[in-house]
Design an enzyme around this catalytic site. Structure first.
Site, PDB file in Angstrom:
ATOM      1  N   ARG A 285      30.752  46.856  27.955  1.00  0.00           N
ATOM      2  CA  ARG A 285      32.110  47.195  28.262  1.00  0.00           C
ATOM      3  C   ARG A 285      32.024  48.947  27.978  1.00  0.00           C
ATOM      4  O   ARG A 285      32.235  49.235  26.815  1.00  0.00           O
ATOM      5  CB  ARG A 285      33.100  46.493  27.669  1.00  0.00           C
ATOM      6  CG  ARG A 285      34.417  46.918  28.030  1.00  0.00           C
ATOM      7  CD  ARG A 285      35.519  46.096  27.310  1.00  0.00           C
ATOM      8  NE  ARG A 285      36.768  46.246  27.536  1.00  0.00           N
ATOM      9  CZ  ARG A 285      37.776  45.674  28.581  1.00  0.00           C
ATOM     10  NH1 ARG A 285      37.246  44.950  29.341  1.00  0.00           N
ATOM     11  NH2 ARG A 285      39.066  46.011  28.568  1.00  0.00           N
TER      12      ARG A 285
ATOM     13  N   ASP B 279      48.366  45.957  38.517  1.00  0.00           N
ATOM     14  CA  ASP B 279      47.840  46.059  37.131  1.00  0.00           C
ATOM     15  C   ASP B 279      48.336  47.500  36.455  1.00  0.00           C
ATOM     16  O   ASP B 279      49.217  48.048  37.113  1.00  0.00           O
ATOM     17  CB  ASP B 279      46.298  46.825  37.503  1.00  0.00           C
ATOM     18  CG  ASP B 279      45.426  46.618  36.057  1.00  0.00           C
ATOM     19  OD1 ASP B 279      45.863  46.177  35.131  1.00  0.00           O
ATOM     20  OD2 ASP B 279      44.171  46.939  35.953  1.00  0.00           O
TER      21      ASP B 279
ATOM     22  N   HIS C 228      35.364  46.289  37.427  1.00  0.00           N
ATOM     23  CA  HIS C 228      35.796  45.137  36.580  1.00  0.00           C
ATOM     24  C   HIS C 228      35.324  43.842  37.430  1.00  0.00           C
ATOM     25  O   HIS C 228      36.166  43.094  37.488  1.00  0.00           O
ATOM     26  CB  HIS C 228      37.338  45.179  36.258  1.00  0.00           C
ATOM     27  CG  HIS C 228      37.225  44.461  35.008  1.00  0.00           C
ATOM     28  ND1 HIS C 228      36.383  43.782  34.266  1.00  0.00           N
ATOM     29  CD2 HIS C 228      38.472  44.252  34.025  1.00  0.00           C
ATOM     30  CE1 HIS C 228      37.011  43.139  33.322  1.00  0.00           C
ATOM     31  NE2 HIS C 228      38.196  43.334  33.172  1.00  0.00           N
TER      32      HIS C 228
ATOM     33  N   ARG D  59      38.833  33.646  32.743  1.00  0.00           N
ATOM     34  CA  ARG D  59      37.755  34.462  32.338  1.00  0.00           C
ATOM     35  C   ARG D  59      36.700  33.810  31.550  1.00  0.00           C
ATOM     36  O   ARG D  59      35.530  34.270  31.594  1.00  0.00           O
ATOM     37  CB  ARG D  59      38.412  35.604  31.400  1.00  0.00           C
ATOM     38  CG  ARG D  59      39.152  36.644  32.171  1.00  0.00           C
ATOM     39  CD  ARG D  59      38.418  37.711  33.063  1.00  0.00           C
ATOM     40  NE  ARG D  59      37.357  38.153  32.378  1.00  0.00           N
ATOM     41  CZ  ARG D  59      37.549  39.474  31.580  1.00  0.00           C
ATOM     42  NH1 ARG D  59      38.859  40.100  31.589  1.00  0.00           N
ATOM     43  NH2 ARG D  59      36.496  40.101  31.318  1.00  0.00           N
TER      44      ARG D  59
ATOM     45  N   CYS E 222      45.853  41.357  35.641  1.00  0.00           N
ATOM     46  CA  CYS E 222      44.633  41.156  34.652  1.00  0.00           C
ATOM     47  C   CYS E 222      44.912  41.132  33.202  1.00  0.00           C
ATOM     48  O   CYS E 222      44.315  40.806  32.376  1.00  0.00           O
ATOM     49  CB  CYS E 222      43.449  41.793  35.054  1.00  0.00           C
ATOM     50  SG  CYS E 222      43.717  43.537  34.552  1.00  0.00           S
TER      51      CYS E 222
ATOM     52  N   GLN F 144      36.568  40.288  36.010  1.00  0.00           N
ATOM     53  CA  GLN F 144      37.828  40.006  35.906  1.00  0.00           C
ATOM     54  C   GLN F 144      38.062  39.315  37.451  1.00  0.00           C
ATOM     55  O   GLN F 144      38.721  38.434  37.702  1.00  0.00           O
ATOM     56  CB  GLN F 144      38.634  41.287  35.608  1.00  0.00           C
ATOM     57  CG  GLN F 144      40.200  40.890  36.056  1.00  0.00           C
ATOM     58  CD  GLN F 144      40.715  40.073  34.916  1.00  0.00           C
ATOM     59  OE1 GLN F 144      40.523  40.191  33.717  1.00  0.00           O
ATOM     60  NE2 GLN F 144      41.449  38.994  35.586  1.00  0.00           N
TER      61      GLN F 144
END
Length: 304
Positions: free
Chosen positions: A106, A224, A133, A291, A263, A136
């Protein structure tokens, strides 16, 4: 020796591979339906998790996913890794490959992830970069299927900053054939090159300025945070994005049975109203749970 099976971005994998990962995720979530999912296929395997950006969901879901599949984990923060002191990513990749069976990274720059994958002899998983991402979105697609059925028949609307999560939504729209409408201020819209790729690959992807037009008749509405990690907050940015807030009025433009996804983490009153994220159309908690299950599918696929 065969090349490692990386999970770097959705546009780099074919639909049948992504479909297999999703199906495994569904199976791990419902072992009574798929008894083989109750096995511990990663026993004896170890995942290194390299964090240059902080995390709640990525950290917990990957660690639990690996352990529940029978494996183990090693966690390296920026303070724990010599990369934070100038060691080249390539050297870290070579060393970690001698110790572990897979690496989840990450990070900020996509180039760091690509370098890790280029020099690692074990699978590398994209836990997030500034550009995408994909983990996700695999969880989001699982959630969309659970609530709405087949992906190809869905209309998904994005309202807000076209950030890294939006990029992976565009990749997913191409791979799974659903319609994606992106509503963003002109200066925060997806890169022209990305949209051209999507359309050239047959994707039903449109980009507009008007959030009402994007959301009208949609099956799923997504947003988001307005200020992603590494992005500087400003009054001008908030003013630009205020018309794209997902509130009750905007959700009313979608289908009556539309779902809302985010998310997380979310800032109520900014990109989404409390009434929407805490309301009956919100599926954000199932999305967050998924997830765990989607990443089990990713881990099992990478280490198969």
């Amino acid at each position: 020796m065969s090349s490692p099976r990386h999970f770097l971005d959705l546009d780099l994998l074919q639909t049948d591979e992504l479909r297999r990962i999703l199906d495994m995720g569904h199976g791990y979530k419902h072992p009574a339906v798929a008894p083989e999912a109750g096995a511990r296929p990663l026993a004896g395997k170890t995942l290194a998790m390299v964090f240059e950006k902080p995390s709640t969901r990525t950290r917990v879901s990957f660690e639990l996913a690996m352990r529940q599949l029978g494996g183990d984990v090693v966690v390296l923060s920026a303070a724990d890794s010599q990369m934070g002191r100038g060691e080249p990513v390539a050297d870290t990749a070579r060393v970690l490959s001698r110790y572990v069976d897979a690496i989840m990274m990450r990070t900020t720059e996509k180039a760091k992830l690509d370098e890790m994958a280029a020099y690692a002899s074990v699978p590398v998983i994209n836990g997030l970069t500034d550009l995408s991402h994909p983990c996700q979105i695999m969880a989001d697609l699982m959630t969309l299927e659970e609530y709405k059925g087949g992906l190809a028949s869905q209309v998904v609307a994005w309202s807000g900053d076209s950030n890294n999560v939006a990029t992976s939504w565009i990749h997913a729209a191409v791979r799974f054939g659903f319609e994606l409408r992106v509503a963003s201020p002109e200066t925060l819209q997806p890169a022209d090159k990305l949209v051209e790729w999507a359309r050239g690959a047959g994707g039903r992807v449109s980009v507009v300025n008007d959030p009402q037009a994007a959301v009208r008749g949609a099956d799923c509405v997504v947003t988001d945070t307005w200020v992603s990690m590494g992005v500087e907050a400003s009054v001008n940015r908030h003013n630009m994005l205020a018309p794209y807030r997902v509130d009750e009025r905007l959700m009313a433009e979608a289908k009556p049975d539309a779902i809302f996804m985010h998310c997380l983490p979310a800032k109520r009153g900014e990109e989404v109203s409390a009434g929407v994220i805490d309301g009956p159309q919100s599926v954000v908690w199932d999305e967050a749970e998924n997830r765990l299950h989607a990443q089990k599918g990713i881990l099992a696929w990478c280490l198969a």
